[in-house]
Scaffold this motif. Structure first.
Motif, PDB file in Angstrom:
ATOM      1  N   TYR A  28       6.329  31.131 -53.151  1.00 20.61           N
ATOM      2  CA  TYR A  28       7.532  31.155 -52.320  1.00 20.61           C
ATOM      3  C   TYR A  28       7.188  30.717 -50.909  1.00 20.61           C
ATOM      4  O   TYR A  28       6.737  31.518 -50.107  1.00 20.61           O
ATOM      5  CB  TYR A  28       8.137  32.561 -52.332  1.00 20.61           C
ATOM      6  CG  TYR A  28       8.487  33.016 -53.726  1.00 20.61           C
ATOM      7  CD1 TYR A  28       7.685  33.938 -54.395  1.00 20.61           C
ATOM      8  CD2 TYR A  28       9.580  32.483 -54.393  1.00 20.61           C
ATOM      9  CE1 TYR A  28       7.983  34.333 -55.685  1.00 20.61           C
ATOM     10  CE2 TYR A  28       9.884  32.874 -55.682  1.00 20.61           C
ATOM     11  CZ  TYR A  28       9.077  33.792 -56.325  1.00 20.61           C
ATOM     12  OH  TYR A  28       9.366  34.180 -57.611  1.00 20.61           O
ATOM     13  N   PRO A  29       7.448  29.453 -50.620  1.00 22.39           N
ATOM     14  CA  PRO A  29       7.098  28.962 -49.289  1.00 22.39           C
ATOM     15  C   PRO A  29       8.100  29.427 -48.242  1.00 22.39           C
ATOM     16  O   PRO A  29       9.180  29.915 -48.578  1.00 22.39           O
ATOM     17  CB  PRO A  29       7.179  27.442 -49.456  1.00 22.39           C
ATOM     18  CG  PRO A  29       8.212  27.248 -50.514  1.00 22.39           C
ATOM     19  CD  PRO A  29       8.031  28.408 -51.475  1.00 22.39           C
ATOM     20  N   SER A  30       7.756  29.276 -46.984  1.00 22.58           N
ATOM     21  CA  SER A  30       8.718  29.358 -45.893  1.00 22.58           C
ATOM     22  C   SER A  30       9.281  27.955 -45.689  1.00 22.58           C
ATOM     23  O   SER A  30       8.569  26.959 -45.870  1.00 22.58           O
ATOM     24  CB  SER A  30       8.052  29.850 -44.608  1.00 22.58           C
ATOM     25  OG  SER A  30       7.653  31.196 -44.744  1.00 22.58           O
ATOM     26  N   THR A  50      12.516  32.426 -44.571  1.00 22.69           N
ATOM     27  CA  THR A  50      11.205  32.775 -45.106  1.00 22.69           C
ATOM     28  C   THR A  50      11.251  33.396 -46.495  1.00 22.69           C
ATOM     29  O   THR A  50      10.203  33.633 -47.088  1.00 22.69           O
ATOM     30  CB  THR A  50      10.465  33.716 -44.144  1.00 22.69           C
ATOM     31  OG1 THR A  50      11.265  34.881 -43.962  1.00 22.69           O
ATOM     32  CG2 THR A  50      10.227  33.036 -42.804  1.00 22.69           C
ATOM     33  N   SER A  99       6.014  25.569 -45.606  1.00 20.90           N
ATOM     34  CA  SER A  99       4.680  26.098 -45.396  1.00 20.90           C
ATOM     35  C   SER A  99       4.416  27.080 -46.523  1.00 20.90           C
ATOM     36  O   SER A  99       5.129  28.074 -46.667  1.00 20.90           O
ATOM     37  CB  SER A  99       4.598  26.800 -44.041  1.00 20.90           C
ATOM     38  OG  SER A  99       3.308  27.307 -43.823  1.00 20.90           O
ATOM     39  N   SER A 100       3.413  26.775 -47.341  1.00 15.92           N
ATOM     40  CA  SER A 100       3.163  27.597 -48.512  1.00 15.92           C
ATOM     41  C   SER A 100       2.482  28.899 -48.154  1.00 15.92           C
ATOM     42  O   SER A 100       1.752  28.980 -47.164  1.00 15.92           O
ATOM     43  CB  SER A 100       2.288  26.842 -49.505  1.00 15.92           C
ATOM     44  OG  SER A 100       3.031  25.861 -50.168  1.00 15.92           O
ATOM     45  N   LYS A 101       2.682  29.896 -49.008  1.00 12.41           N
ATOM     46  CA  LYS A 101       2.030  31.190 -48.813  1.00 12.41           C
ATOM     47  C   LYS A 101       0.523  30.981 -48.856  1.00 12.41           C
ATOM     48  O   LYS A 101       0.008  30.261 -49.699  1.00 12.41           O
ATOM     49  CB  LYS A 101       2.457  32.130 -49.941  1.00 12.41           C
ATOM     50  CG  LYS A 101       2.143  33.590 -49.686  1.00 12.41           C
ATOM     51  CD  LYS A 101       2.754  34.435 -50.780  1.00 12.41           C
ATOM     52  CE  LYS A 101       2.294  35.874 -50.721  1.00 12.41           C
ATOM     53  NZ  LYS A 101       2.678  36.554 -49.474  1.00 12.41           N
ATOM     54  N   GLY A 102      -0.173  31.585 -47.927  1.00 10.98           N
ATOM     55  CA  GLY A 102      -1.628  31.444 -47.864  1.00 10.98           C
ATOM     56  C   GLY A 102      -2.074  30.251 -47.047  1.00 10.98           C
ATOM     57  O   GLY A 102      -3.270  30.050 -46.839  1.00 10.98           O
ATOM     58  N   ALA A 103      -1.140  29.459 -46.586  1.00 14.04           N
ATOM     59  CA  ALA A 103      -1.479  28.311 -45.736  1.00 14.04           C
ATOM     60  C   ALA A 103      -0.513  28.284 -44.567  1.00 14.04           C
ATOM     61  O   ALA A 103       0.525  28.928 -44.607  1.00 14.04           O
ATOM     62  CB  ALA A 103      -1.379  27.015 -46.531  1.00 14.04           C
ATOM     63  N   GLN A 104      -0.878  27.561 -43.534  1.00 11.02           N
ATOM     64  CA  GLN A 104       0.046  27.458 -42.410  1.00 11.02           C
ATOM     65  C   GLN A 104       0.446  26.022 -42.125  1.00 11.02           C
ATOM     66  O   GLN A 104       1.386  25.800 -41.382  1.00 11.02           O
ATOM     67  CB  GLN A 104      -0.584  28.072 -41.148  1.00 11.02           C
ATOM     68  CG  GLN A 104      -0.623  29.589 -41.204  1.00 11.02           C
ATOM     69  CD  GLN A 104      -1.081  30.178 -39.893  1.00 11.02           C
ATOM     70  OE1 GLN A 104      -2.234  30.029 -39.511  1.00 11.02           O
ATOM     71  NE2 GLN A 104      -0.175  30.828 -39.178  1.00 11.02           N
ATOM     72  N   LYS A 105      -0.233  25.068 -42.734  1.00 10.64           N
ATOM     73  CA  LYS A 105       0.119  23.689 -42.442  1.00 10.64           C
ATOM     74  C   LYS A 105       1.549  23.428 -42.899  1.00 10.64           C
ATOM     75  O   LYS A 105       2.029  23.988 -43.887  1.00 10.64           O
ATOM     76  CB  LYS A 105      -0.833  22.734 -43.167  1.00 10.64           C
ATOM     77  CG  LYS A 105      -0.675  22.745 -44.674  1.00 10.64           C
ATOM     78  CD  LYS A 105      -1.492  21.655 -45.328  1.00 10.64           C
ATOM     79  CE  LYS A 105      -1.170  21.579 -46.813  1.00 10.64           C
ATOM     80  NZ  LYS A 105      -1.919  20.526 -47.493  1.00 10.64           N
ATOM     81  N   LEU A 106       2.232  22.577 -42.173  1.00  8.71           N
ATOM     82  CA  LEU A 106       3.579  22.169 -42.536  1.00  8.71           C
ATOM     83  C   LEU A 106       3.516  20.893 -43.360  1.00  8.71           C
ATOM     84  O   LEU A 106       2.797  19.955 -43.017  1.00  8.71           O
ATOM     85  CB  LEU A 106       4.413  21.927 -41.278  1.00  8.71           C
ATOM     86  CG  LEU A 106       4.790  23.178 -40.487  1.00  8.71           C
ATOM     87  CD1 LEU A 106       5.370  22.801 -39.131  1.00  8.71           C
ATOM     88  CD2 LEU A 106       5.773  24.036 -41.270  1.00  8.71           C
ATOM     89  N   PHE A 139       6.012  17.975 -44.488  1.00  8.52           N
ATOM     90  CA  PHE A 139       7.292  17.447 -44.027  1.00  8.52           C
ATOM     91  C   PHE A 139       7.913  16.496 -45.036  1.00  8.52           C
ATOM     92  O   PHE A 139       7.209  15.764 -45.754  1.00  8.52           O
ATOM     93  CB  PHE A 139       7.103  16.688 -42.717  1.00  8.52           C
ATOM     94  CG  PHE A 139       6.860  17.553 -41.521  1.00  8.52           C
ATOM     95  CD1 PHE A 139       5.569  17.862 -41.129  1.00  8.52           C
ATOM     96  CD2 PHE A 139       7.928  18.047 -40.780  1.00  8.52           C
ATOM     97  CE1 PHE A 139       5.339  18.667 -40.018  1.00  8.52           C
ATOM     98  CE2 PHE A 139       7.707  18.837 -39.664  1.00  8.52           C
ATOM     99  CZ  PHE A 139       6.413  19.152 -39.281  1.00  8.52           C
TER     100      PHE A 139
END
Lengths: 112, 115
Positions: free
Chosen positions: A30-32, A51, A93-100, A102
């Motif tokens: 479940y990404p943001s 989110t 932005s996937s769970k466990g990561a912060q990179k976007l 696009f």
């Protein structure tokens, strides 16, 4: 891998028209989800975000609802203004990561 | 104004050269991200630093490198430049590395033109 697909642009509307820019995503878990806007000659600004599933993000008259069942996050505005002319980016932005990650961006032009 | 600053605003250089792009994050933000925006590839994540350490790597070429200094500013070094490296390079920052829900705040970008 994760990906975001936006409707092809450019989109041209008249002032006070209704706006929809489609965005669908592919991601594990479940990404943001985010909508960023880029005005001419400027960097990206966060427009709104959600989110978790069924969350609705809203700002400046824009809204988008996180739909898990259709993996979508469509941007809507009831009455656009000339000042809304910009490029709009959907991102995740996937769970466990912060990179976007696009989408390709949608250029919106509003005519008076 | 996001509070993220980038210098220079524009950079024109020749193939084979090396350049350094600089980014200062928002006050208090510990994470810095670099993105490349080009016509053919769109907006792509390059690399993330958190409090001086590399945190995540994306589609960053071996000719490119980055670092984050003790004062938290970051530099992106691009070497052996090619025509295809011409792009807009954005820096973004966020407070922590703790969650994927954080907003990233973007700088105005550095436009690089390789001739």
């Amino acid at each position: 891998g994760d990906s975001v697909t936006q409707m092809e642009g450019p989109v041209t509307l008249s002032e006070e028209a209704f706006l929809t820019i489609n965005c669908t995503y592919t991601a594990t878990g479940y990404p943001s989800l985010f909508w960023y806007v880029q005005y001419p000659g400027e960097g990206l600004q966060l427009l709104l975000k959600a989110t978790k599933a069924d969350d609705k993000g809203s700002n400046k008259g824009f809204e988008a609802t996180y739909r898990k069942e259709t993996t979508s996050f469509h941007l809507e505005k009831g009455s656009v203004q000339v000042s809304d002319s910009a490029v709009y980016f959907c991102a995740l932005s996937s769970k466990g990561a912060q990179k976007l990650v696009f989408g390709q961006g949608t250029r919106l032009t509003i005519n008076p | 104004d996001s509070g993220v600053t980038q210098t220079p605003k524009h950079l024109i250089t020749a193939t084979g050269q090396r350049v350094t792009l600089r980014c200062s994050p928002r006050s208090g933000d510990l994470s810095v991200y670099w993105y490349q925006q080009s016509l053919d590839q769109g907006l792509q994540f390059l690399i993330q630093y958190y409090n001086g350490e590399e945190r995540a790597k994306g589609n960053i070429l071996e000719r490119f490198s980055a670092q984050q200094f003790p004062d938290l500013h970051s530099e992106l070094n691009l070497s052996s430049l090619e025509l295809g490296d011409s792009a807009l390079y954005f820096c973004a920052s966020s407070p922590t590395r703790a969650t994927n829900q954080e907003t990233q705040y973007f700088g105005p970008g550095t436009r690089l033109l390789v001739l």
